[in-house]
Design an enzyme around this catalytic site. Structure first.
Site, mmCIF file in Angstrom:
data_model
loop_
_atom_site.group_PDB
_atom_site.id
_atom_site.type_symbol
_atom_site.label_atom_id
_atom_site.label_comp_id
_atom_site.label_asym_id
_atom_site.label_seq_id
_atom_site.Cartn_x
_atom_site.Cartn_y
_atom_site.Cartn_z
ATOM 1 C CG ASN A 1 -34.219 5.925 2.764
ATOM 2 O OD1 ASN A 1 -35.188 5.594 3.447
ATOM 3 N ND2 ASN A 1 -34.348 6.516 1.594
ATOM 4 C CD1 TRP A 2 -32.972 1.187 7.228
ATOM 5 C CD2 TRP A 2 -34.464 0.207 8.578
ATOM 6 N NE1 TRP A 2 -32.311 0.801 8.365
ATOM 7 C CE2 TRP A 2 -33.197 0.190 9.219
ATOM 8 C CE3 TRP A 2 -35.557 -0.347 9.250
ATOM 9 C CZ2 TRP A 2 -33.004 -0.364 10.479
ATOM 10 C CZ3 TRP A 2 -35.361 -0.892 10.511
ATOM 11 C CH2 TRP A 2 -34.094 -0.911 11.112
ATOM 12 C CE LYS A 3 -34.310 4.059 -1.015
ATOM 13 N NZ LYS A 3 -33.959 4.020 -2.439
ATOM 14 C CG HIS B 1 -35.175 9.749 -1.309
ATOM 15 N ND1 HIS B 1 -35.521 9.051 -2.446
ATOM 16 C CD2 HIS B 1 -34.040 9.160 -0.834
ATOM 17 C CE1 HIS B 1 -34.650 8.076 -2.645
ATOM 18 N NE2 HIS B 1 -33.736 8.114 -1.679
ATOM 19 C CB SER C 1 -25.876 1.832 -6.238
ATOM 20 O OG SER C 1 -27.143 1.766 -6.849
#
Length: 255
Positions: A10-12, A96, A214
């Site tokens: 997920n590159w956000k 999310h 993380s």
């Protein structure tokens, strides 16, 4: 039973189009030897089509980070499932915790989005997870159960075959804190039991349940080795091709 491991990045809100194409190409090159692990990368909306040009003929799948449930209309700034599908994407992240926290998403809106995604041939990666306060209050299972029952209300077992669940403890996202493998496994096992109760043993056994929060090369093996953890939804570590590729190779070795 052995389920396929799915590693999604997920590159956000990172990467311009040129940066996204460069990163996608690096990931493509570094994972050419992967044959068993499913790889999904989720760039921003603006980069979906350009990234597909880079990975379209590879084993890497393309996903979006969000979507709206209506087909079209006066919804300024929103993106429909059909628009996402037209870029070459076949996955979409839904619910999310950052969407819930900053943009007011609820279990009800997540449910609408999941239905719209499935109707348009997209595979939803549906996120659930508790805050630090909720974990400390010992209501993790209560919170996650509510989110799952809400997200998948009125769905059939057949529809659920195309869904991935991502358990992401909110307190572990972008904080550097990670649930211990034992903590993560416990919640994953409870999610699997709940899905079995809702949709039957076949769905419960076959459902891919990712862990997110993380995840990095240093902890990937201990997490992915747990019996009910079938992959990872990776945040920060997916923004560098080396660390993302390392996680994928760890997953490949475990299958």
């Amino acid at each position: 039973m052995k389920r396929q491991i799915v590693i999604a990045g997920n590159w956000k809100m990172h990467k311009t189009n040129s940066e996204a194409m460069q990163l996608a190409n690096q990931v493509r090159i570094k994972t050419m030897d992967i044959t068993k692990t499913q790889i999904v990368i989720c760039p921003p909306f603006t980069a979906l089509a350009p990234v597909y040009e880079v990975i379209g003929d590879s084993r890497i799948h393309l996903g979006a980070q969000n979507m709206f449930w209506e087909k079209e209309g006066a919804f300024t700034g929103e993106i429909s499932a059909g628009m996402i599908k037209s870029t070459g994407a076949d996955y979409v992240i839904i619910g999310h915790s950052e969407r819930r926290q900053y943009f007011g998403e609820s279990d009800e809106t997540v449910n609408k989005k999941v239905k719209a995604a499935l109707e348009n041939g997209l595979k939803p990666i549906v996120c659930v997870g508790e805050t630090l306060e909720e974990r400390e209050a010992n209501i993790t299972l209560k919170v996650v159960s509510r989110q799952i029952r809400g997200a998948f209300a009125d769905l059939s077992a057949e529809q659920m075959k195309k869904v991935i669940v991502a358990y992401e403890p909110v307190w572990a996202i972008g904080t550097g804190k990670t649930a211990t493998p034992e903590q993560a496994q416990q919640v994953h096992q409870e999610i699997r039991q709940l899905l079995t109760e809702m949709f039957g043993s076949e769905i419960g056994e076959k459902m891919v349940i990712q862990y997110g929060g993380s995840v990095k090369p240093a902890n990937a093996e201990s997490l992915l080795s747990q019996p009910d953890i079938d992959g990872a939804l990776v945040g920060g570590a997916c923004l560098k091709a080396d660390s993302f590729s390392d996680i994928i190779h760890i997953a490949e070795k475990l299958q």
